[in-house]
Design a protein around this motif. Structure first.
Motif, PDB file in Angstrom:
ATOM      1  N   GLU A  70       0.847  -1.179   0.000  1.00 14.38           N
ATOM      2  CA  GLU A  70       0.000   0.000   0.000  1.00 14.38           C
ATOM      3  C   GLU A  70       0.888   1.235   0.000  1.00 14.38           C
ATOM      4  O   GLU A  70       2.055   1.169   0.421  1.00 14.38           O
ATOM      5  N   TYR A  95      -9.443   8.536   0.386  1.00 17.16           N
ATOM      6  CA  TYR A  95      -8.700   9.774   0.620  1.00 17.16           C
ATOM      7  C   TYR A  95      -8.190   9.810   2.063  1.00 17.16           C
ATOM      8  O   TYR A  95      -7.069  10.235   2.331  1.00 17.16           O
ATOM      9  N   PHE A 101      -0.810   8.473   4.952  1.00 16.14           N
ATOM     10  CA  PHE A 101       0.543   8.322   4.399  1.00 16.14           C
ATOM     11  C   PHE A 101       1.159   9.667   4.049  1.00 16.14           C
ATOM     12  O   PHE A 101       2.341   9.884   4.269  1.00 16.14           O
ATOM     13  N   SER A 144       1.536   9.325  11.059  1.00 16.27           N
ATOM     14  CA  SER A 144       1.709   8.634  12.336  1.00 16.27           C
ATOM     15  C   SER A 144       3.126   8.111  12.483  1.00 16.27           C
ATOM     16  O   SER A 144       3.721   8.190  13.561  1.00 16.27           O
ATOM     17  N   ASN A 145       3.700   7.596  11.389  1.00 15.45           N
ATOM     18  CA  ASN A 145       5.068   7.075  11.475  1.00 15.45           C
ATOM     19  C   ASN A 145       6.061   8.201  11.754  1.00 15.45           C
ATOM     20  O   ASN A 145       6.989   8.049  12.544  1.00 15.45           O
ATOM     21  N   LEU A 193       0.599  11.456  19.685  1.00 18.38           N
ATOM     22  CA  LEU A 193       0.801  10.069  19.250  1.00 18.38           C
ATOM     23  C   LEU A 193      -0.163   9.129  19.964  1.00 18.38           C
ATOM     24  O   LEU A 193      -0.742   8.223  19.360  1.00 18.38           O
ATOM     25  N   LEU A 194      -0.357   9.364  21.252  1.00 16.22           N
ATOM     26  CA  LEU A 194      -1.278   8.502  21.997  1.00 16.22           C
ATOM     27  C   LEU A 194      -2.709   8.658  21.489  1.00 16.22           C
ATOM     28  O   LEU A 194      -3.487   7.704  21.479  1.00 16.22           O
ATOM     29  N   ARG A 196      -3.439   9.195  18.377  1.00 23.02           N
ATOM     30  CA  ARG A 196      -3.482   8.399  17.153  1.00 23.02           C
ATOM     31  C   ARG A 196      -3.634   6.913  17.503  1.00 23.02           C
ATOM     32  O   ARG A 196      -4.357   6.179  16.838  1.00 23.02           O
ATOM     33  N   VAL A 197      -2.930   6.479  18.546  1.00 22.64           N
ATOM     34  CA  VAL A 197      -3.027   5.074  18.960  1.00 22.64           C
ATOM     35  C   VAL A 197      -4.451   4.775  19.437  1.00 22.64           C
ATOM     36  O   VAL A 197      -5.027   3.730  19.147  1.00 22.64           O
ATOM     37  N   ALA A 200      -6.796   4.408  16.515  1.00 28.36           N
ATOM     38  CA  ALA A 200      -6.377   3.472  15.459  1.00 28.36           C
ATOM     39  C   ALA A 200      -7.432   2.382  15.292  1.00 28.36           C
ATOM     40  O   ALA A 200      -7.896   1.794  16.258  1.00 28.36           O
ATOM     41  N   ASP A 201      -7.824   2.132  14.030  1.00 28.53           N
ATOM     42  CA  ASP A 201      -8.794   1.092  13.700  1.00 28.53           C
ATOM     43  C   ASP A 201     -10.188   1.365  14.253  1.00 28.53           C
ATOM     44  O   ASP A 201     -11.049   0.496  14.226  1.00 28.53           O
TER      45      ASP A 201
END
Lengths: 263, 615
Positions: A70, A95, A101, A144-145, A193-194, A196-197, A200-201
């Motif tokens: 991906e 989108y 990314f 996120s990375n 970051l937390l 985003r965690v 996530a999903d």
């Protein structure tokens, strides 16, 4: 001199640790094998797009995804195909995937904003906590990375600064200032970051043109509000084939899971 | 004894807990399941309460009621009860549902079968009789039976409330305005929060709804409150299309008689008065639909299309006034053109002069009212050779007659005089860019083109920030820092604590000394060997016990007796080594290699033993 050499060893070890971990965690995620073949498949799909064969283009693009690959460009192109097919829900879904990314891509931002104008939803966002809103806004344009790498790097720099305090006691005052700044920046980025965690999903896009969200997970339950195609929701709970979702304005309701796709 | 008491107490507590748990779990055979309703006869438009009660348990989830055409149900919540009478405990959980009848008739509820934790529960059944609603006070008497718009008796909720969608015509031309009226009919119900209707209009462009009108209408002997929505659509492409169906959302207010507030006045005044006074109503969201309508959009014919036709549709009349009719060269003449009639005025544009030679023509001012459009245009004759204003033509497609029409007005005779006093008219044109008013640029809108390269492909689903290795790596800098701190502390101590530093360095120096002595032993160099042995042992003892190396003598060795748990044997061995070193200094010839080996071994033994004692 001898002790300085030993301290230098500590810094070197620390730097090596960061480099090795960073390489393992992030570089591993990249696929290097057979880039030529992937590029060919991508080009083939793009040719179908140029001819206006959007469904066929999507099928070819998704072959790349099925091989376990991906990228932001891939999801961006798939989203464009769905947009051309008037499937706004799937367009916005892809989108959003591409934004994970490449959040700073100008073309993506323009297309995403345009696609959002087709979402039949006039919902005011819930009053978000000011601090949370500010922190999330600071790192909105970071993937996120990238954010994870920043946090890890700041963490290592922080401990490096702690070592400097021991090595250069006369410069303690200035190094402490740097430490305080590092603590603030590390704290802000760690919080982002937390967040985003945490989500996530759990974020999803509605793909049905209109679906009522109910008070309870069955068809006879009273409708609370309506969700429209392209709207984003946050999944709170799952029960059988139903999911409990929260809309951006904070309203919560149950809808069948088949009407949304997780980002 | 104490231990036995504790064991007995523990067993008693365990038994009591076990018995309570046992009796708190009802078996399937002990749980009763019954249904009840607050009244068996319900009029349409009211709400009743249905209760599903499970006795001898409080942990039963709410069952889902099976679908029934006669009524709608909505779950209100649970109610639990527990009582202890004469030592007997009873408990139950009741799930309460609101029942809204939809059509007249007799309906049987139950028996319901419900499964939970591998047990099946079966209830009783009850019969509900749904009757017609109360007569409206506005309904005219002596008009015959009550009928609905559909000609049948009012026996369903939808007969009290329905919607229609009617365009004024089912065939129209491309871009022709077609008014559409959507009417909501309501009888004997209270309705609130009425939203604007929505309808699909593929193939048409729809304008906004006008402000809705509300009035009463008598339909088949029944008075209805009517809410009327009007809008206009026009076809954007030719073909046969389906308009709608239309949907409208609103709330229906229904009286909830089931929850009667207990008033202190009890039966004197009756609860109905208070219910009506305080208006205890429940809001129920409903969606009303009007069926779809088929519309045909006809393309404009190509035959006989005028050259200057620009898409105007409708039925119009066209008038023109030109004044003044006597002017000097350069003086303005105003053309007032009026186009009136019916049609899509957005397609009406300014009629054009047959030719503009001899005139300077300016853009018109446009004003539009409901059924007319006005154009006021200024023209300037540029030469006195002009004698008339040319014809003005207005072409349109008459949708009523289905044919193109062109209305021509003029020519208009005028008299143009030359300018007086030698002053000749010079019409100065500003540069193009300044003369023309900047037209508002209409920008197109579409998505940006696709990416030409796949970019950096990565493994699908992999997210570094969610991996365990990533979060584990946060521990690495901490570990390194801890090691660094320990190292720093050690270095500091070595720098500041001389005794500690000497003690730490003693073994290393001793090893060096032993290695040097071993080298001398290999070369059988007696003098150097014993010097090395002496120096090694002396420095070692000085470092370990923090005394100057040169101060280590046999007497000092004797003072070590009893300290640091050093054996007497080691003390003796040390004395012996020192004595042998003295002897070797003064009588080296008396020392052979076996003796040297023995001394070397003794040295290593002494150092090892002292290391073991002091560490």
């Amino acid at each position: 001199m001898k002790s300085m050499r030993q301290y230098g060893k500590s810094f070197f070890v620390l730097g090596m640790v960061v480099a090795i971990v960073g390489y393992i965690v992030f570089a591993y995620s990249y696929v290097y094998a057979d880039e030529d073949k992937s590029a060919y498949v991508f080009y083939k799909a793009s040719t179908l797009y140029e001819k206006g064969q959007y469904e066929e283009a999507i099928a070819v693009y998704e072959q790349l995804i099925e091989t376990g690959q991906e990228s932001g460009n891939l999801y961006y192109n798939i989203a464009n195909c769905y947009f051309k097919l008037d499937k706004i829900g799937f367009a916005i879904l892809n989108y959003e995937r591409a934004r994970r990314f490449m959040p700073r891509d100008a073309d993506l931002a323009a297309n995403y904003a345009y696609a959002k104008t087709f979402v039949n939803e006039m919902v005011l966002d819930a009053e978000e906590n000011i601090v949370r809103h500010f922190i999330n806004g600071l790192f909105e344009k970071t993937s996120s990375n990238e954010l994870a790498a920043i946090v890890l790097l700041l963490w290592c720099v922080f401990f490096g600064a702690l070592m400097l305090v021991s090595l250069f006691p006369r410069q303690k005052k200035y190094i402490r200032l740097v430490l305080v700044t590092l603590i603030c920046v590390t704290g802000l980025s760690s919080f982002a970051l937390l967040e985003r965690v945490r989500v996530a999903d759990k974020e999803a896009i509605v793909i049905t043109s209109e679906i009522p969200a109910r008070f309870a997970p069955f068809e006879r339950a009273t409708t609370h509000f309506t969700l429209f195609e392209g709207g984003m929701v946050y999944i709170i709970q799952k029960k059988g084939t139903w999911v409990k979702v929260a809309r951006s304005d904070g309203k919560i309701g149950w809808i069948p899971e088949e009407h949304l796709v997780r980002i | 004894m104490r231990k036995i008491r504790r064991v007995i107490l523990f067993l008693c507590v365990l038994s009591v807990a076990g018995v309570s748990v046992f009796f708190s779990c009802g078996s399937a055979a002990d749980v009763d399941f019954e249904i009840s309703i607050d009244r068996n006869s319900l009029p349409l438009g009211s709400v009743a309460q249905l209760k599903l009660t499970f006795n001898d348990t409080q942990s039963m989830p709410a069952p889902q009621l099976p679908r029934n055409d006669g009524f709608e149900s909505r779950y209100r919540g649970p109610s639990t009860m527990m009582s202890i009478v004469n030592g007997q405990m009873t408990k139950s959980v009741t799930h309460i549902y609101s029942i809204i009848p939809l059509r007249v008739g007799n309906y049987t509820l139950g028996p319901f079968t419900f499964s939970h934790r591998r047990n099946t529960y079966r209830s009783n059944s009850i019969t509900i009789h749904i009757t017609d609603g109360n007569a409206s006070p506005q309904r005219p008497t002596g008009q015959g039976g009550v009928t609905t718009a559909r000609g049948s008796a009012q026996n369903a909720l939808e007969d009290y409330m329905f919607m229609t969608m009617e365009p004024t015509k089912t065939k129209g031309y491309l871009n022709e305005n077609i008014p559409v009226t959507i009417k909501l009919y309501v009888s004997q119900l209270r309705v609130s929060d009425i939203e604007y209707p929505k309808f699909s209009h593929d193939g048409f462009s729809a304008g906004d709804f006008e402000k809705p009108r509300q009035y009463q209408q008598l339909l088949n002997g029944v008075y209805y409150e009517v809410v009327e929505f009007n809008t206009v659509i026009f076809g954007t492409r030719a073909g046969v299309f389906s308009l709608g169906p239309a949907q409208l959302e609103c709330n229906v207010l229904m009286k909830d008689r089931s929850q009667r507030r207990s008033s202190g006045f009890g039966g004197f005044f009756g609860d109905d008065i208070f219910d009506d006074f305080f208006g205890r109503y429940e809001r129920h969201a409903v969606t009303i639909a009007a069926p779809a309508v088929t519309l045909t959009v006809l393309p404009l014919p190509e035959d006989n299309k005028p050259a200057n036709f620009d898409g105007t549709l409708g039925a119009y009349s066209f008038t023109v006034e030109a004044s003044p009719q006597t002017v000097t060269v350069g003086d303005p003449i105003t053309l007032k053109m009026t186009i009136s009639g019916t049609g899509n005025f957005s397609t009406v544009s300014v009629p054009s002069l047959e030719n503009e030679e001899g005139f300077k023509v300016y853009a018109p001012q446009i004003q539009q009212k409901d059924d007319a459009k006005y154009f006021e245009q200024i023209i300037l004759p540029t030469t006195d050779a002009v004698t008339e204003i040319p014809k003005l033509r207005f072409s349109f497609f008459d949708t009523e007659k289905g044919a193109y029409r062109t209305i021509t007005r003029g020519p208009f005779p005028i008299t143009v005089h030359k300018g007086t006093g030698g002053e000749t008219l010079r019409i100065i044109d500003m540069p193009e860019s300044a003369a023309k008013p900047l037209a508002k640029e209409v920008l197109g809108r579409d998505i940006v083109y696709i990416k030409e390269y796949p970019g950096r492909l990565r493994q699908k689903g992999y997210r570094g920030h969610l991996s365990k290795l990533y979060w584990a790596s946060f521990g690495m800098p901490v570990i390194v820092y801890i090691l660094f701190a320990v190292l720093m502390r050690r270095q500091t101590r070595l720098r500041t604590d001389v005794r500690y530093a000497r003690k730490m360095h003693a073994p290393k120096k001793a090893r060096k000394g032993i290695a040097h002595a071993a080298e001398c032993l290999r070369h059988k160099d007696v003098g150097t060997f014993y010097d090395a042995v002496f120096k090694t042992l002396q420095e070692y003892l000085g470092n370990i016990f923090h005394v100057p190396a040169g101060g280590i003598t046999v007497d000092v060795i004797d003072s070590l007796r009893g300290k640091h748990s050093i054996d007497e044997e080691i003390i003796v061995t040390m004395r012996t080594i020192f004595e042998e070193c003295d002897m070797a200094r003064y009588a080296p010839s008396s020392i052979d290699s076996a003796k040297m080996q023995e001394t070397f071994r003794a040295l290593k033994t002494v150092i090892d033993e002292i290391e073991r004692c002091v560490r």
